[in-house]
Design an enzyme around this catalytic site. Structure first.
Site, mmCIF file in Angstrom:
data_model
loop_
_atom_site.group_PDB
_atom_site.id
_atom_site.type_symbol
_atom_site.label_atom_id
_atom_site.label_comp_id
_atom_site.label_asym_id
_atom_site.label_seq_id
_atom_site.Cartn_x
_atom_site.Cartn_y
_atom_site.Cartn_z
ATOM 1 N N ASN A 13 0.875 -1.177 0.000
ATOM 2 C CA ASN A 13 0.000 0.000 0.000
ATOM 3 C C ASN A 13 0.913 1.229 0.000
ATOM 4 O O ASN A 13 1.464 1.582 1.039
ATOM 5 C CB ASN A 13 -0.889 -0.039 1.257
ATOM 6 C CG ASN A 13 -1.677 1.241 1.452
ATOM 7 O OD1 ASN A 13 -1.778 2.066 0.546
ATOM 8 N ND2 ASN A 13 -2.241 1.418 2.640
ATOM 9 N N TRP A 14 1.038 1.820 -1.155
ATOM 10 C CA TRP A 14 1.986 2.940 -1.280
ATOM 11 C C TRP A 14 1.457 4.233 -0.671
ATOM 12 O O TRP A 14 2.201 5.203 -0.536
ATOM 13 C CB TRP A 14 2.315 3.189 -2.760
ATOM 14 C CG TRP A 14 3.095 2.105 -3.421
ATOM 15 C CD1 TRP A 14 3.381 0.857 -2.945
ATOM 16 C CD2 TRP A 14 3.721 2.180 -4.706
ATOM 17 N NE1 TRP A 14 4.134 0.159 -3.852
ATOM 18 C CE2 TRP A 14 4.353 0.948 -4.947
ATOM 19 C CE3 TRP A 14 3.786 3.171 -5.699
ATOM 20 C CZ2 TRP A 14 5.056 0.687 -6.125
ATOM 21 C CZ3 TRP A 14 4.482 2.915 -6.871
ATOM 22 C CH2 TRP A 14 5.109 1.678 -7.074
ATOM 23 N N LYS A 15 0.163 4.265 -0.354
ATOM 24 C CA LYS A 15 -0.470 5.494 0.159
ATOM 25 C C LYS A 15 -0.176 6.655 -0.805
ATOM 26 O O LYS A 15 -0.088 6.426 -2.011
ATOM 27 C CB LYS A 15 0.008 5.777 1.592
ATOM 28 C CG LYS A 15 -0.147 4.538 2.482
ATOM 29 C CD LYS A 15 0.057 4.796 3.933
ATOM 30 C CE LYS A 15 -0.125 3.478 4.679
ATOM 31 N NZ LYS A 15 -0.070 3.623 6.126
ATOM 32 N N HIS A 100 -9.575 1.489 4.814
ATOM 33 C CA HIS A 100 -8.305 1.677 5.530
ATOM 34 C C HIS A 100 -8.520 2.658 6.685
ATOM 35 O O HIS A 100 -9.288 3.616 6.548
ATOM 36 C CB HIS A 100 -7.239 2.191 4.563
ATOM 37 C CG HIS A 100 -5.866 2.174 5.173
ATOM 38 N ND1 HIS A 100 -5.432 3.140 6.036
ATOM 39 C CD2 HIS A 100 -4.855 1.274 5.061
ATOM 40 C CE1 HIS A 100 -4.196 2.835 6.434
ATOM 41 N NE2 HIS A 100 -3.827 1.712 5.860
ATOM 42 N N GLU A 102 -6.831 5.053 7.734
ATOM 43 C CA GLU A 102 -6.577 6.469 7.401
ATOM 44 C C GLU A 102 -7.799 7.082 6.716
ATOM 45 O O GLU A 102 -8.104 8.264 6.905
ATOM 46 C CB GLU A 102 -5.318 6.578 6.526
ATOM 47 C CG GLU A 102 -4.063 6.349 7.365
ATOM 48 C CD GLU A 102 -2.884 5.783 6.611
ATOM 49 O OE1 GLU A 102 -2.875 5.815 5.362
ATOM 50 O OE2 GLU A 102 -1.959 5.291 7.281
ATOM 51 N N GLY A 178 2.335 2.463 10.779
ATOM 52 C CA GLY A 178 3.305 3.541 10.628
ATOM 53 C C GLY A 178 3.988 3.944 11.922
ATOM 54 O O GLY A 178 4.636 4.983 11.989
ATOM 55 N N SER A 218 3.265 -1.887 10.403
ATOM 56 C CA SER A 218 4.705 -1.972 10.678
ATOM 57 C C SER A 218 5.324 -3.320 10.304
ATOM 58 O O SER A 218 6.235 -3.801 10.977
ATOM 59 C CB SER A 218 4.998 -1.624 12.140
ATOM 60 O OG SER A 218 4.643 -0.258 12.378
ATOM 61 N N GLY A 239 2.746 -1.050 4.292
ATOM 62 C CA GLY A 239 2.807 0.366 3.940
ATOM 63 C C GLY A 239 4.237 0.786 3.678
ATOM 64 O O GLY A 239 4.813 0.523 2.623
ATOM 65 N N GLY A 240 4.848 1.428 4.677
ATOM 66 C CA GLY A 240 6.177 2.014 4.523
ATOM 67 C C GLY A 240 7.211 1.117 3.852
ATOM 68 O O GLY A 240 7.924 1.554 2.936
#
Ligand code: PGA
Length: 259
Positions: A13-15, A100, A102, A178, A218, A239-240
């Site tokens: 998930n590159w956001k 999600h 966010e 995150g 994470s 994510g990250g």
């Protein structure tokens, strides 16, 4: 080596990260590093909307799939700034991340609005990755199972996936996203088991036995193996660490090979 009946599914998930040029380099790097691993696990990249058609061209001929990060529930209409399931499908997407945390937090998405999107995605032939998870406050109040129960039941209400491959769940504890604070494999597996029981209650045992549930929050190469080795954890929503091709490769290898 994971030998569960369910095939691993690992998604990035590159956001809202990378521009179109950097995104294309990242897709190329991921293809180079993980294409051969896609034989052993389903791999999905979810870049921003603007990157989808370029990424689709890059990924065509590879076994890596494309996904989006959100969509509008209506098939079309006067909804400035929005995109529909069919727009995503015809841009080369097979998956869409929905609900999600966010989006729930910053864009006021509710279980009801997420449900509209999930139903629309499933009926259009797009596989939703439905995200659920509790906040730290909810966990500390002992409400984790109640919160995810409600998110899954209301998020999936009225959906009619033809097979268990037409749906993916992602358990993402909000406090782990995150933050570098990952759920322990035991904590995650316990919630995953609960999610599977809810799915069995809503659909049936066979469907629940096949549906895949990712863990997210994470995930890194160092912790991915122990998480995905757990019986009810069938992959990761990353994510990250998905913004670096070698970290993403490390996570995929850890999932396939084990801790
Ligand atoms: P993270 O994000 O891996 O950076 O914690 C996961 C997610 O939000 O899907």
């Amino acid at each position: 080596m994971k030998t569960a009946a369910r095939r691993l599914i690992i998604a990035g998930n590159w956001k809202m990260h990378t521009d179109v040029v950097d995104g294309a380099s990242l897709v190329a790097g991921v293809i180079e590093r993980t294409e051969s691993l896609a034989l052993a696990a389903d791999l999905v990249l979810c870049p921003p909307f603007t990157h989808l058609t370029v990424a689709a061209t890059q990924l065509s001929g590879s076994s890596i799939s494309l996904g989006a990060q959100n969509m509008h529930p209506a098939p079309e209409g006067a909804f400035t700034g929005e995109v529909s399931a069919r727009m995503l499908l015809t841009s080369g997407c097979r998956y869409v991340i929905l609900g999600h945390s966010e989006r729930r937090t910053y864009f006021d998405e509710t279980n009801e609005s997420v449900n509209g999107k999930v139903r629309s995605a499933v009926s259009a032939g797009l596989t939703p990755i439905l995200c659920v998870g509790e906040t730290l406050e909810e966990r500390e109040a002992g409400r984790t199972e109640t919160v995810v129960d409600e998110q899954v039941r209301r998020g999936l209400a009225g959906t009619e996936p033809e097979t268990a491959d037409d749906l993916v769940l992602a358990y993402e504890p909000v406090w782990a996203i995150g933050t570098g604070r990952v759920a322990t494999p035991d904590q995650a597996d316990q919630v995953h088991g609960h999610l599977r029981a809810i799915v069995a209650d809503m659909f049936d045992d066979d469907f629940a036995g096949r549906v895949r549930i990712q863990y997210g929050g994470s995930v890194k190469p160092e912790n991915a193996g122990a998480l995905m080795a757990r019986p009810n954890i069938d992959g990761a929503l990353v994510g990250g660490a998905s913004l670096d091709a070698s970290s993403f490769e490390g996570i995929v290898r850890a999932g396939i090979e084990g801790p």
